[in-house]
Design an enzyme around this catalytic site. Structure first.
Site, short mmCIF file in Angstrom:
data_model
loop_
_atom_site.label_atom_id
_atom_site.label_comp_id
_atom_site.label_asym_id
_atom_site.label_seq_id
_atom_site.Cartn_x
_atom_site.Cartn_y
_atom_site.Cartn_z
N LYS A 96 0.86 -1.19 0.00
CA LYS A 96 0.00 0.00 0.00
C LYS A 96 0.89 1.23 0.00
O LYS A 96 2.00 1.20 0.53
CB LYS A 96 -0.88 0.02 1.26
CG LYS A 96 -2.12 0.86 1.11
CD LYS A 96 -3.20 0.08 0.38
CE LYS A 96 -4.50 0.80 0.29
NZ LYS A 96 -5.57 -0.13 -0.11
N1 GLU Z 1 -7.30 0.11 -3.27
C1 GLU Z 1 -8.09 -1.05 -3.58
C2 GLU Z 1 -8.16 -1.97 -2.39
O1 GLU Z 1 -7.98 -1.56 -1.26
C3 GLU Z 1 -7.63 -1.74 -4.85
C4 GLU Z 1 -6.22 -2.25 -4.84
C5 GLU Z 1 -5.76 -2.77 -6.19
O2 GLU Z 1 -6.57 -2.87 -7.11
O3 GLU Z 1 -4.57 -3.09 -6.28
O4 GLU Z 1 -8.48 -3.12 -2.51
#
Ligand code: GLU
Length: 424
Positions: free
Chosen positions: A114
């Site tokens: 993240k």
């Molecule tokens: N931000 C989204 C999540 O928390 C998508 C992450 C992604 O598609 O890599 O799942």
């Protein structure tokens, strides 16, 4: 004097610790050995950078930014980038670990990561956000990569930022790499169905859970907290399948209409009014956090972390909670919810539709091929349903909540992969 809504009371848990709290319970059920526990309890890599950005007025402001790679045991790490003024390292660490578990629950070959930048994108111009995104990408050149770490949108970011990221990465590398990031605009290799994918997964999870609880969608009511990319699509898709959405909310407050809110109208209103529902007259306005304790069958928290807490958990009347957001329920509130007999479809399962279609986007980029929307939806619906069934069966087998069951499924997969790969 204008009425200022009091801030909702929170459990103020450290999000990484509350992730670890659930992780420990699941690890105990699995009889996980210390070695694997020690590998998974902390992230592989944590990068903090300071980005000096020239603002439109000529001043230079320094923004703190993060990328945390929790694990790449199952594949390249995957996870969004959050632009928010409250972003901090502990939050990003927790969100990175949640991505590892999320990808493992739905069995896609990615690890978890993240990113985040502490900034308020609402108060920045497009040019300032673009410079910030390009600076962040340049700082993360050695981390990002189609085979190493693949970012995506999260709170405060979308297609536009992903396009800048892809462009900046490609310029620096000297070749066009569209597989380095997902959630891109269609014309740059984005996938059909990606935009609504998280909301669609929430809808599938809700309907699958309703079957188990014997709730007839056509006779059910629902409240959706958050009217962004997740909440608005979830509300719309649930409405299309017969669920009466009686309340929705966003930063401007909550809106209730016992006859059902016309979601299409609400979306149109939001799009025409700076992205918020303020002034929407298709429903009556109530205080923002009242939405959580309404007498509805289904509650979909699709906004922020730590909104279902020890302060309001015992007042919740819904029989089913489907977590569209990441971490909306504090670990301390888990027991209250379980004791009340409420089924919770946990975040790492309920909102996994987004990363699932991100995976499809990455696959299409690598193949140099485009799938139809039908194909994307059919495949992601199938994954969401079978993942739900697997977690449900695990919950029965270990006699635990759906949340702990989801952690058990995820940790077991990552631990198995780790036992084959080994350490140094
Ligand atoms: N931000 C989204 C999540 O928390 C998508 C992450 C992604 O598609 O890599 O799942």
């Amino acid at each position: 004097m204008a009425y200022i809504e009091p801030a909702p009371i929170k459990d103020k848990e450290n999000p990484f610790e509350s992730m670890m709290f659930r992780f420990k319970i699941a690890a105990k059920h699995l009889g996980l050995n210390d070695e694997v526990y020690n590998v998974l309890k902390s992230p592989d890599k944590q990068v903090i950078v300071n980005l000096p950005i020239t603002m439109d007025d000529g001043s230079i402001v320094v923004f703190e930014a993060y990328r945390v790679v929790h694990s790449n045991v199952l594949g390249p790490s995957k996870g969004g980038i959050r632009y928010d003024e409250n972003v901090n390292l502990d939050e990003v660490k927790a969100l990175a670990a949640w991505m590892t578990w999320k990808c493992a629950v739905v069995e896609i070959p990615f690890g978890g990561a993240k990113g985040g930048i502490r900034c308020n994108p609402r108060q920045m111009s497009a040019g300032e956000i673009e410079r910030l995104t390009r600076a962040y990408t340049t700082a993360m050149l050695d981390i990002f990569g189609a085979d190493t770490d693949i970012p995506a949108p999260d709170m405060g970011t979308g297609q536009r930022e992903m396009a800048w990221l892809m462009d900046q990465y490609s310029r620096n590398k000297g070749f066009t790499s569209n597989g380095v990031v997902t959630g891109k605009p269609l014309v740059l290799g984005g996938s059909l169905g990606r935009m609504e994918a998280t909301g669609r997964g929430v809808m599938i999870s809700t309907l699958t859970a309703m079957e188990k609880l014997k709730i007839n969608p056509y006779q059910s009511t629902c409240a959706v907290q958050g009217f962004g990319n997740v909440g608005s699509f979830a509300a719309q898709l649930l409405e299309e399948r017969g669920v009466k959405v009686v309340s929705v909310s966003d930063v401007s407050g909550a809106y209730i209409n016992e006859n059902g809110i016309n979601i299409e109208e609400a979306i149109r209103y939001r799009n025409e009014n700076k992205g918020i529902l303020d002034g929407f007259d298709g429903a009556e306005k109530i205080k923002g956090d009242e939405i959580l304790t309404l007498p509805v069958d289904v509650l979909v928290p699709a906004a922020l972390e730590d909104v279902i807490t020890t302060y309001n958990a015992d007042k919740i009347k819904a029989r089913l909670i489907v977590e569209g957001a990441n971490g909306p329920t504090s670990a301390k509130a888990d027991d209250i919810i379980t004791e009340k007999g409420i089924m919770v479809v946990p975040d790492i399962l309920a909102n996994a539709g987004g990363v699932t279609v991100s995976y499809f986007e990455w696959v299409q980029n690598r193949l140099g091929y485009k799938w139809t929307k039908e194909r994307v939806n059919r495949r992601s619906d199938r994954i969401m349903r079978s993942s739900f069934d697997n977690v449900y069966k695990t919950a029965l087998k270990y006699n635990v909540s759906m949340r702990i069951a989801a952690y058990i499924v995820a940790i077991d997969r990552v631990a198995q992969a780790y036992s084959y790969r080994g350490g140094f």
